[in-house]
Design a protein around this motif. Structure first.
Motif, mmCIF file in Angstrom:
data_model
loop_
_atom_site.group_PDB
_atom_site.id
_atom_site.type_symbol
_atom_site.label_atom_id
_atom_site.label_comp_id
_atom_site.label_asym_id
_atom_site.label_seq_id
_atom_site.Cartn_x
_atom_site.Cartn_y
_atom_site.Cartn_z
ATOM 1 N N GLY A 153 0.796 -1.221 0.000
ATOM 2 C CA GLY A 153 0.000 0.000 0.000
ATOM 3 C C GLY A 153 0.828 1.270 0.000
ATOM 4 N N LEU A 154 2.102 1.183 -0.398
ATOM 5 C CA LEU A 154 2.966 2.367 -0.438
ATOM 6 C C LEU A 154 2.713 3.149 -1.726
ATOM 7 C CD1 LEU A 154 6.285 0.724 0.811
ATOM 8 C CD2 LEU A 154 4.619 2.020 2.158
ATOM 9 N N PRO A 155 2.912 4.489 -1.707
ATOM 10 C CA PRO A 155 2.660 5.273 -2.921
ATOM 11 C C PRO A 155 3.522 4.831 -4.112
ATOM 12 C CG PRO A 155 2.721 6.724 -1.027
ATOM 13 C CD PRO A 155 3.155 5.366 -0.547
ATOM 14 N N GLU A 156 4.840 4.906 -4.022
ATOM 15 C CA GLU A 156 5.745 4.509 -5.110
ATOM 16 C C GLU A 156 7.152 4.278 -4.571
ATOM 17 O OE1 GLU A 156 5.579 6.570 -9.083
ATOM 18 O OE2 GLU A 156 4.337 7.949 -7.916
ATOM 19 N N PRO A 157 7.420 3.220 -3.839
ATOM 20 C CA PRO A 157 8.768 3.015 -3.299
ATOM 21 C C PRO A 157 9.783 2.788 -4.415
ATOM 22 C CG PRO A 157 7.457 1.032 -3.008
ATOM 23 C CD PRO A 157 6.532 2.088 -3.553
ATOM 24 N N ILE A 158 10.937 3.423 -4.279
ATOM 25 C CA ILE A 158 11.953 3.360 -5.332
ATOM 26 C C ILE A 158 13.220 2.697 -4.764
ATOM 27 C CG2 ILE A 158 13.266 4.704 -7.034
ATOM 28 C CD1 ILE A 158 10.261 4.661 -7.609
ATOM 29 N N ASP A 159 14.216 3.463 -4.365
ATOM 30 C CA ASP A 159 15.477 2.894 -3.890
ATOM 31 C C ASP A 159 15.380 2.495 -2.416
ATOM 32 O OD1 ASP A 159 16.530 3.244 -6.372
ATOM 33 O OD2 ASP A 159 17.864 4.885 -5.842
ATOM 34 N N ILE A 160 16.199 1.505 -2.053
ATOM 35 C CA ILE A 160 16.198 0.979 -0.690
ATOM 36 C C ILE A 160 17.639 0.756 -0.242
ATOM 37 C CG2 ILE A 160 15.934 -1.404 -1.498
ATOM 38 C CD1 ILE A 160 14.216 -1.918 1.022
ATOM 39 N N ASP A 161 17.895 0.957 1.050
ATOM 40 C CA ASP A 161 19.214 0.689 1.620
ATOM 41 C C ASP A 161 19.018 0.127 3.024
ATOM 42 O OD1 ASP A 161 21.952 0.484 1.770
ATOM 43 O OD2 ASP A 161 22.343 2.629 1.609
ATOM 44 N N LEU A 162 20.035 -0.543 3.520
ATOM 45 C CA LEU A 162 19.972 -1.197 4.820
ATOM 46 C C LEU A 162 21.076 -0.689 5.731
ATOM 47 C CD1 LEU A 162 19.544 -4.905 3.606
ATOM 48 C CD2 LEU A 162 17.729 -3.264 4.185
ATOM 49 N N ARG A 167 19.868 -2.711 12.131
ATOM 50 C CA ARG A 167 18.748 -3.489 11.602
ATOM 51 C C ARG A 167 17.589 -2.588 11.171
ATOM 52 N NH1 ARG A 167 20.076 -7.641 9.495
ATOM 53 N NH2 ARG A 167 18.025 -8.559 9.707
ATOM 54 N N MET A 168 17.948 -1.544 10.407
ATOM 55 C CA MET A 168 16.948 -0.605 9.879
ATOM 56 C C MET A 168 17.019 -0.604 8.358
ATOM 57 S SD MET A 168 15.304 0.846 12.423
ATOM 58 C CE MET A 168 14.609 2.360 11.795
ATOM 59 N N MET A 169 15.864 -0.452 7.706
ATOM 60 C CA MET A 169 15.820 -0.253 6.265
ATOM 61 C C MET A 169 15.342 1.165 5.986
ATOM 62 S SD MET A 169 12.584 -2.506 4.978
ATOM 63 C CE MET A 169 11.994 -3.469 6.341
ATOM 64 N N TYR A 170 15.874 1.732 4.921
ATOM 65 C CA TYR A 170 15.531 3.078 4.483
ATOM 66 C C TYR A 170 15.106 3.001 3.025
ATOM 67 C CZ TYR A 170 18.017 4.737 8.633
ATOM 68 O OH TYR A 170 18.424 4.971 9.920
ATOM 69 N N TRP A 171 14.108 3.804 2.632
ATOM 70 C CA TRP A 171 13.705 3.822 1.233
ATOM 71 C C TRP A 171 13.149 5.185 0.859
ATOM 72 C CZ3 TRP A 171 10.772 1.585 5.013
ATOM 73 C CH2 TRP A 171 9.424 1.939 5.104
ATOM 74 N N THR A 172 13.226 5.468 -0.419
ATOM 75 C CA THR A 172 12.619 6.682 -0.966
ATOM 76 C C THR A 172 11.279 6.316 -1.582
ATOM 77 O OG1 THR A 172 13.759 6.373 -3.079
ATOM 78 C CG2 THR A 172 14.834 7.791 -1.452
ATOM 79 N N ASP A 173 10.360 7.264 -1.555
ATOM 80 C CA ASP A 173 9.043 7.069 -2.152
ATOM 81 C C ASP A 173 8.714 8.339 -2.916
ATOM 82 O OD1 ASP A 173 6.201 6.764 -2.592
ATOM 83 O OD2 ASP A 173 6.320 5.138 -1.134
ATOM 84 N N ARG A 174 8.499 8.205 -4.229
ATOM 85 C CA ARG A 174 8.325 9.405 -5.030
ATOM 86 C C ARG A 174 6.872 9.760 -5.312
ATOM 87 N NH1 ARG A 174 10.621 7.529 -10.860
ATOM 88 N NH2 ARG A 174 8.685 6.683 -11.668
ATOM 89 N N ASP A 176 3.101 11.390 -4.400
ATOM 90 C CA ASP A 176 2.759 12.724 -3.905
ATOM 91 C C ASP A 176 2.613 12.728 -2.386
ATOM 92 O OD1 ASP A 176 2.758 13.830 -6.429
ATOM 93 O OD2 ASP A 176 0.601 13.549 -6.738
ATOM 94 N N PRO A 177 2.887 13.895 -1.737
ATOM 95 C CA PRO A 177 2.678 14.013 -0.291
ATOM 96 C C PRO A 177 1.188 13.817 0.033
ATOM 97 C CG PRO A 177 4.003 15.820 -1.139
ATOM 98 C CD PRO A 177 3.480 15.066 -2.321
ATOM 99 N N PRO A 178 0.826 13.457 1.256
ATOM 100 C CA PRO A 178 1.729 13.399 2.399
ATOM 101 C C PRO A 178 2.498 12.081 2.527
ATOM 102 C CG PRO A 178 -0.492 12.960 3.137
ATOM 103 C CD PRO A 178 -0.576 13.260 1.648
ATOM 104 N N ALA A 179 2.001 10.988 1.963
ATOM 105 C CA ALA A 179 2.688 9.703 2.145
ATOM 106 C C ALA A 179 3.870 9.548 1.208
ATOM 107 C CB ALA A 179 1.714 8.546 1.950
ATOM 108 N N GLY A 180 3.819 10.191 0.044
ATOM 109 C CA GLY A 180 4.889 10.078 -0.928
ATOM 110 C C GLY A 180 5.816 11.272 -0.905
ATOM 111 N N ASN A 181 6.806 11.263 -1.828
ATOM 112 C CA ASN A 181 7.835 12.292 -1.899
ATOM 113 C C ASN A 181 8.570 12.367 -0.558
ATOM 114 O OD1 ASN A 181 9.325 14.155 -3.328
ATOM 115 N ND2 ASN A 181 8.054 15.868 -2.711
#
Length: 196
Positions: A153-162, A167-174, A176-181
């Motif tokens: 249910g994420l807007p548009e997840p793109i890149d991911i890093d760990l 033990r955390m994951m990070y990702w960008t979501d492009r 629209d706000p508020p959930a995206g960008n």
């Protein structure tokens, strides 16, 4: 599109995603000083490769192949190309952006790959998934049973890093706000689909 640096051996690797509707993506390498351009995975070895990860310990490159609908890897010299995950094959499946694999991250110590599946523009259909690096015995990249959907249910997840130490994951979501960008994080070991 994607880039990975092997400072120890003096190389930079990158993906060329090619044209979206043609199977002409590639992975290339050159020395850090710009010399010795080398085709690692020639055009057509991937459809539209995106984010790229280097596993120096095991001599592997990992990438997500968006319109190819795959998570792939090869040896550093391009030999031994493997498809680890396949979310679709047909032209009709290719039109469904929920099948597009974009980001890639690798936890070699625990034997896991993480990737994003984009979903349509602002469709709220994107996801983050995880599986073992090695396909279970008797299974293939398309029918493997060990894939976990960590977030949907994420807007548009793109890149991911760990961040393996925390033990955390990070990702960008492009989307629209508020959930995206946004830039997001969550524990790698949390139960599937917790609140973000």
């Amino acid at each position: 599109d994607g880039v990975a640096v092997d400072a120890t051996n003096g190389h930079i690797f990158w993906t060329n995603m090619g044209r979206m509707k043609e199977n002409d993506g590639s992975v290339e390498r050159m020395d850090l000083d710009g010399r010795n351009l080398t085709s690692v995975v020639p055009a057509g070895g991937a459809f539209t490769p995106k984010q790229l990860r280097l596993d120096k310990q095991n001599g592997k490159l990992y990438w997500s192949d968006r319109e190819g609908m795959r998570v792939m890897r090869s040896n550093l010299d391009g030999s031994g190309i493997e498809t680890l995950v396949e979310t679709g094959r047909s032209d009709a499946e290719r039109l469904d952006a929920r099948n597009w694999c974009v980001g890639i991250a690798v936890d070699t110590n625990r034997g896991k790959i993480y990737w994003t599946q984009k979903g349509g523009d602002n469709a709220g259909a994107g996801s983050i998934r995880r599986a073992n690096i090695e396909i279970p015995n008797g299974q293939d990249a398309r029918g493997r049973s060990d894939i976990e959907v960590l977030f949907s249910g994420l807007p548009e997840p793109i890149d991911i890093d760990l961040d393996l130490s925390k033990r955390m994951m990070y990702w960008t979501d492009r989307g629209d706000p508020p959930a995206g960008n946004t830039v997001n994080r969550a524990p790698m070991d949390s139960p599937a689909n917790p609140e973000i």
